[in-house]
Scaffold this motif. Structure first.
Motif, short mmCIF file in Angstrom:
data_model
loop_
_atom_site.label_atom_id
_atom_site.label_comp_id
_atom_site.label_asym_id
_atom_site.label_seq_id
_atom_site.Cartn_x
_atom_site.Cartn_y
_atom_site.Cartn_z
N ALA A 252 44.45 38.88 33.75
CA ALA A 252 44.22 38.26 35.06
C ALA A 252 43.30 36.91 34.95
O ALA A 252 43.32 36.16 36.01
CB ALA A 252 43.60 39.49 35.79
N ALA A 253 42.29 36.78 34.33
CA ALA A 253 41.26 36.02 34.22
C ALA A 253 42.05 34.73 33.81
O ALA A 253 41.95 33.41 34.49
CB ALA A 253 40.25 36.32 32.89
N GLN A 254 43.07 34.61 32.74
CA GLN A 254 43.72 33.56 32.58
C GLN A 254 44.62 33.19 33.54
O GLN A 254 44.77 31.83 33.92
CB GLN A 254 44.71 33.75 31.32
N GLU B 222 45.08 43.98 49.33
CA GLU B 222 43.83 43.45 49.02
C GLU B 222 43.83 42.09 48.27
O GLU B 222 43.00 41.30 48.88
CB GLU B 222 43.32 44.49 48.25
N LEU B 223 45.13 41.99 47.58
CA LEU B 223 45.23 40.62 46.83
C LEU B 223 45.64 39.61 47.70
O LEU B 223 44.91 38.49 47.75
CB LEU B 223 46.35 40.69 45.90
N VAL B 224 46.21 39.92 48.95
CA VAL B 224 46.50 38.99 49.77
C VAL B 224 45.30 38.51 50.84
O VAL B 224 45.12 37.54 50.90
CB VAL B 224 47.59 39.57 50.93
N ASN B 225 44.54 39.55 50.97
CA ASN B 225 43.16 39.40 51.72
C ASN B 225 42.28 38.29 50.67
O ASN B 225 41.31 37.46 51.32
CB ASN B 225 42.20 40.42 51.55
N VAL B 314 42.30 40.68 41.57
CA VAL B 314 41.53 40.61 42.68
C VAL B 314 40.08 40.70 42.43
O VAL B 314 39.30 39.95 43.15
CB VAL B 314 41.77 42.06 43.63
N LYS B 315 39.58 41.50 41.36
CA LYS B 315 38.35 41.69 40.72
C LYS B 315 37.84 39.94 40.28
O LYS B 315 36.96 39.76 40.67
CB LYS B 315 38.25 42.44 39.78
N GLU B 316 38.81 39.47 39.47
CA GLU B 316 38.49 38.04 39.19
C GLU B 316 38.38 37.08 40.18
O GLU B 316 37.22 36.31 40.31
CB GLU B 316 39.80 37.76 38.31
#
Lengths: 267, 324
Positions: A252-254, B222-225, B314-316
């Motif tokens: 995800a970070a990459q 949530e990703l879309v948001n 999403v967190k990133e």
């Protein structure tokens, strides 16, 4: 109302790494499931029966080597409510063109007789969408493919909605007897309960053969116009796909970094 | 002399691109001394004839008749049978479209010709046609040979459009007096307009069968948001299951999208889906199945569980927003 459902057991290949064997894929370790569109076809047939009364007969053709998986598929159909099933298995099935399969099916159907013949619009394994309309032409009955809705009309007619491109639907009326092939989404197929599946193991499945249908090897040879020469894994066209590695958080970070650098997402 | 017959396809007087692609394939198959005939059917299709007159076909036949206003199997079969009897084609080429899927398998039986559908490649050598088709959802390529005079249908977009030329269209008058049409087209229904126009979005977050159930949608919403200018879309199974409305469907029977960024999450990449999104500028695919065809069109691939990767993205994104 008598309805014949054309159902095919196909190998489940999702999330499976395939292997090749003798000019085809190696099926020996694969599970068979009902072809997805055919499951919707069965559901549509069962709803017709529940509404109008009658009988639902499942017809399946397949390879002798797949007998176990095909039998299980038929039992699933029984558990969902099919009344009878006819199975025509043959060791050479895997080498046959749909033109051969359609002739065998139409021979069985013409002695059975039906008001509606219903199948899936394509099968997951070969995806050629030929079988249904070929059967209709052989039986000299009208057909409609890729249907997303079926409505009964007065006077032995039905109206169907057909999928065209870009979300457009074509509304077609046709007289019974007829053949239709369905798209996924036409209904929500029911599940078969375990009890019913167990009960279905006792139910008879009628088997028929080329000998019984009086179809000769010469006829098969003459009908078999399209022949498989070889199969292969698709050649990777110098795949430019960049595969990210690591734990989900690392991936995800990459990804977020890469998309940000390319200006594809606002940072 | 080799005779190749292309059955052109039009809707509302507009020629489909696959027809031009099939003329170029026919030209290849016909060789230097062969003949390429194109047949177009419809009613009031003068513009189709005009377009076909600018191609490098040898003969253009226009069957223009009220009986052919809509596609019906019986009327089309009626005309093609007559044309085939006259021209005796070695190969008939059509498009693997909704019309093609309905028409060609049956007519192959009526004409007693073999038929291979949805071909991605076709060649004719020494009178034998060899085609390539995709099997098992695109995981396997199969090569098939077709005996004798045959029909093939080509997947749209696999051949280059034909070169220009000049040919005057010839009307093909078919006598319909003995036609008994068993189906009738009652009309057409266009898809309802949606609140969200997925064709206009810069970023399309698209979910497939891999999301497993409707209750999982919030994870992707949530990703879309978290992504400015993005919309949520889906592949056919998601729309079929009623998890997203029809207007959000990407693919042949849905919409064609070409966003700057397309995120395919839990989508295997059936051809019907790929043809609706492969024109996107940048494609990211997340799927557990390393062999899923979606990875063949992806710029970036993540072979992993969407339920782990998507929350991590999403967190990133949130971390980054806070860091600013």
């Amino acid at each position: 109302m008598k309805i014949i459902v054309l159902a095919k057991a196909v190998p489940e290949v999702r999330n499976v790494r395939l292997a090749l064997k003798g000019g085809d894929i190696d099926r020996s370790d694969l599970n068979y499931i009902i072809n997805e569109q055919d499951d919707y076809a069965l559901e549509e047939a069962l709803r017709q029966k529940e509404k109008n009364g009658g009988e639902v007969v499942v017809l399946t053709l397949g390879e002798e080597a797949g007998r176990k998986g095909i039998t299980q598929m038929v039992r699933q159909c029984y558990a969902k409510g099919a009344d009878r099933a006819i199975m025509a298995l043959d060791a050479s099935y895997g080498d046959w063109d749909d033109a051969v399969k359609a002739r065998i099916a139409s021979s069985i159907i013409s002695s059975e007789g039906a008001d509606i013949i219903i199948g899936g619009s394509q099968s997951f394994d070969t995806a050629s969408s030929r079988f249904g309309p070929m059967v209709a032409e052989l039986l000299d009955i009208p057909h409609a493919t890729l249907i997303t809705a079926l409505r009964n009309e007065e006077g032995g007619r039905i109206t169907v909605y057909r999928d065209l491109e870009q979300g457009v639907q074509e509304i077609v009326e046709l007289a019974l007897p007829c053949l239709v092939t369905v798209q996924t989404g036409i209904n929500t197929p029911r599940y078969a309960s375990l009890n019913k599946i167990i009960a279905a193991t006792k139910k008879e499945i009628k088997s028929t053969s080329l000998t019984e249908l009086q179809i000769s090897a010469q006829q098969i040879e003459a009908w078999n116009r399209v022949r498989r020469v070889s199969v292969a894994f698709p050649t990777e066209k110098e795949s430019n796909t960049l595969f990210l590695q690591g734990k989900p958080e690392e991936e995800a970070a990459q990804l977020v970094k890469l998309l940000g650098e390319k200006g594809l997402i606002q940072r | 002399m080799t005779e190749i017959l292309v059955v052109a396809e039009q809707r509302e007087g507009v020629l489909k691109d696959v027809s031009l692609e099939n003329i170029s394939l026919a030209r290849e198959m016909a060789g230097n001394d062969g003949n390429v005939t194109v047949l177009a059917m419809g009613s009031g299709i003068k513009p189709v004839g005009e377009r076909l007159s600018l191609t490098n076909a040898d003969v253009v036949l226009i069957a223009d008749d009220p009986h052919l206003k809509d596609y019906t199997y019986d009327a089309y079969r009626h005309v093609l049978k007559k044309v085939a009897e006259e021209r005796r084609p070695d190969v008939i080429i059509g498009g693997h479209t909704s019309l093609g899927m309905d028409f060609f398998p049956g007519i192959s039986v009526a004409l007693d010709m073999g038929v291979a559908t949805d071909c991605v490649r076709a060649v004719r050598n020494g009178g034998i046609v060899t085609v390539t088709r995709q099997l098992y959802g695109g995981k396997i390529d199969g090569e098939f040979s077709v005996e004798g005079a045959c029909i093939i249908t080509m997947r749209p977009g696999v051949c280059k459009p034909c070169s220009g030329g000049s040919v005057s269209p010839t009307p093909f008058a078919a006598d319909f007096s003995d036609l008994k049409n068993r189906t009738s087209v009652r009309g057409y229904e266009k898809p309802p307009r949606e609140d969200v126009d997925i064709e206009k979005a810069k970023i399309v977050v698209s979910v497939g069968r891999g999301i497993e159930k409707k209750e999982n949608l919030p994870i992707f919403e949530e990703l879309v948001n978290s992504l400015n200018g993005s919309v949520l879309a889906g592949s056919r199974p998601v729309i079929d299951s009623g998890w997203l409305p029809k207007g959000r469907q990407v693919g042949v029977s849905g919409k064609t999208v070409k966003p700057r960024l397309y995120l395919a999450l839990g989508i295997s990449g059936a051809i019907q889906h790929l043809s609706g999104m492969s024109g996107s500028d940048f494609i990211v695919a997340v799927n557990k199945d390393r062999d899923a065809p979606i990875f063949k069109v992806a710029n970036v691939g993540v072979v992993d569980d969407i339920f782990k990767v998507v929350p991590a993205i999403v967190k990133e994104l949130k971390n980054q927003a806070q860091a600013k």
